[in-house]
Design a protein around this motif. Structure first.
Motif, mmCIF file in Angstrom:
data_model
loop_
_atom_site.group_PDB
_atom_site.id
_atom_site.type_symbol
_atom_site.label_atom_id
_atom_site.label_comp_id
_atom_site.label_asym_id
_atom_site.label_seq_id
_atom_site.Cartn_x
_atom_site.Cartn_y
_atom_site.Cartn_z
ATOM 1 N N CYS A 196 34.884 49.719 44.540
ATOM 2 C CA CYS A 196 35.170 48.328 44.895
ATOM 3 C C CYS A 196 36.615 48.260 45.378
ATOM 4 N N CYS A 200 40.930 43.025 40.592
ATOM 5 C CA CYS A 200 40.947 41.893 39.666
ATOM 6 C C CYS A 200 41.630 42.338 38.369
ATOM 7 N N TYR A 202 41.401 41.598 35.289
ATOM 8 C CA TYR A 202 40.666 41.732 34.026
ATOM 9 C C TYR A 202 39.689 42.897 34.062
ATOM 10 N N CYS A 203 39.634 43.608 35.185
ATOM 11 C CA CYS A 203 38.569 44.586 35.426
ATOM 12 C C CYS A 203 39.138 46.005 35.374
ATOM 13 N N ASN A 205 38.147 48.355 37.304
ATOM 14 C CA ASN A 205 38.010 49.002 38.612
ATOM 15 C C ASN A 205 39.339 49.499 39.201
ATOM 16 N N ASP A 247 28.775 47.073 42.310
ATOM 17 C CA ASP A 247 29.845 46.081 42.180
ATOM 18 C C ASP A 247 29.724 45.073 43.324
ATOM 19 N N LYS A 314 42.151 37.449 41.703
ATOM 20 C CA LYS A 314 40.931 37.451 42.516
ATOM 21 C C LYS A 314 41.231 36.552 43.710
HETATM 22 S S1 SF4 Z 1 35.689 42.214 39.056
HETATM 23 FE FE1 SF4 Z 1 34.285 42.908 40.658
HETATM 24 S S2 SF4 Z 1 35.375 42.443 42.576
HETATM 25 FE FE2 SF4 Z 1 36.915 42.437 40.944
HETATM 26 S S3 SF4 Z 1 37.736 44.523 40.890
HETATM 27 FE FE3 SF4 Z 1 36.090 44.420 39.365
HETATM 28 S S4 SF4 Z 1 34.275 45.155 40.442
HETATM 29 FE FE4 SF4 Z 1 35.804 44.608 42.000
#
Ligand code: SF4
Length: 432
Positions: A196, A200, A202-203, A205, A247, A314
């Motif tokens: 992805c 974000c 909180y994530c 990723n 994702d 975001k």
């Molecule tokens: S919340 Fe979704 S869009 Fe945001 S970084 Fe994580 S996977 Fe990517």
């Protein structure tokens, strides 16, 4: 030497969630082990259950076990590893989000030989081969271990060609039970792509992207994806729909257009997918609707553009979200909104904004969660540093604790959390 390897999947009760509990990562690792002559099996735990562990030990007689751990599963993982290692003498490894973010914490669990960080589908079977042959197996990519009390993190790689990975071994999951639980709404689950491009706060990723040295969005070829779907549906014809847990399923527009062109000639089931509003346009949504896509899941998180942008990082506007939901409605598809309440900076005013915004969006349904400050994520670490939460994680999924927020009382926050869907759908005019 062939090894009996027990995967331990700690998952919420099916009634807690919108997915079946199928985990693509475990399915692929199990398939890679089977290819090498090892014997994989699976234990699914919804809570700590000593009797269930004992029965699995008796039934599968594993030589080793591997735990898949997210941050919210860590307290249960601690008890489970204690039962497996101290109660049954099993050596353990772990993988998933929490071992990737906090390897040092997971390496302290009883019996833990090492952990895998990031995507390890391409090296896991090599490691099991070496370990089962009595070697230390410490040179394998993505592997972390303790040496003289210090954590050694091997370099991290990732599988570049998803089509080269085996079709996941779904047979180790209780698939019939999983599919039948929600056959019309969730059905059979798939993953078409990984990676992805967003960060974000909180994530986890962004941490995976950092480990991979970039986003590296990859996808199975359309042909490989369709072959997998056909194989699964011939094994589990009772799945009345299917879906993609990527994702962002629409990250690669050309891929999706090709998929939509070929899907209807090969598969006769409606489908759903996760996406992000910035990756939709009218032609694409129209093509997806034509190809049988009936539902799109999108992260909205909050109705406050400021909180979404400044706290969650975001970078999508309310206007973009409204346009995307309208587009989905206009093609007679059902939009689903993911919302997160209780984020840092939340107030009663922003909670009201969220309800009002969702009323405008008219989602088919809303998946509401409480913000969880996962350690290692930018916002989780900040919430901890600002004293908005305790250092320890909640005991399990069923006892999530909201942040201590200055702008809203806990009681009011939980009221919104418990009544959110009702407030959006049925009880107009009763906002406090
Ligand atoms: S919340 Fe979704 S869009 Fe945001 S970084 Fe994580 S996977 Fe990517």
């Amino acid at each position: 030497m062939s090894m009996h390897f027990l995967f331990v999947h700690i998952a919420p009760h099916p009634w807690m969630k919108t997915y079946t509990g199928y985990l693509e990562g475990i399915g692929i690792l199990a398939a890679t082990l089977r290819r090498r002559g090892h014997e994989p099996s699976l234990l699914v735990l919804h809570e700590f259950d000593r009797e269930k562990i004992k029965k699995a030990m008796k039934k599968h007689k594993p030589d080793m076990a591997g735990l898949s751990i997210t941050s919210s599963q860590m307290p249960l993982a601690r008890k489970t590893s204690d039962a497996l290692a101290n109660g049954h003498g099993l050596p353990l490894v772990a993988g998933g989000a929490h071992p990737t973010l906090m390897p040092e914490e997971v390496l302290e669990l009883p019996g833990m030989v090492g952990v895998f960080r990031g995507e390890c589908d391409h090296v896991f079977a090599d490691w099991v081969d070496e370990f089962s042959a009595g070697k230390t197996a410490r040179g394998v990519q993505n592997f972390s271990y303790l040496e003289a009390g210090s954590v050694v993190n091997n370099p991290v790689g990732f599988p570049e060609d998803l089509s080269a990975l085996p079709i996941p071994d779904r047979a180790i999951f209780p698939m019939r039970e999983m599919i039948s639980f929600n056959a019309d709404l969730v059905g059979a689950e798939f993953v078409a792509s990984r990676g992805c491009p967003y960060s974000c706060a909180y994530c986890n990723n962004p941490i995976f992207n950092e480990l991979r040295g970039g986003v590296h969005h990859r996808r199975k070829s359309v042909e490989r994806m369709l072959e997998e779907i056909e194989a699964v549906l011939s094994e589990y014809p009772e799945a009345r729909c299917l879906g993609f847990n990527d994702d962002i399923f629409t990250c690669d527009r050309d891929w999706v257009m090709q998929f939509c062109g070929e899907y209807p000639g090969r598969v006769d089931r409606p489908w759903w997918s996760n996406t992000q509003v910035a990756h939709l346009d009218d032609e694409l949504v129209g093509a997806m609707a034509e190809a049988g896509c009936t539902r799109l899941h999108m992260g909205v998180e909050t109705g406050s553009e400021k909180l979404r942008r400044d706290e969650l990082n975001k970078q999508i506007s309310n206007k973009q979200i409204e346009e995307a939901f309208e587009m989905v409605h206009s093609h007679n598809m059902k939009p689903v909104a993911f919302m997160m309440l209780g984020i840092p900076g939340e107030t009663e005013e922003t909670l009201r904004e969220s309800v009002e915004f969702l009323r405008k969006l008219r989602p088919f349904w809303t998946v509401v969660s409480l913000f969880s400050p996962f350690p290692g994520t930018a916002l989780g670490d900040r919430a901890r540093a600002e004293g908005l939460c305790d250092d320890d994680l909640p005991e399990d999924y069923y006892h999530l604790r909201p942040l201590k927020l200055r702008g809203v009382e806990e009681e009011a926050l939980l009221w919104y959390y418990n009544n959110f869907n009702d407030l959006v759908r049925h009880r107009r005019g009763i906002l406090p």
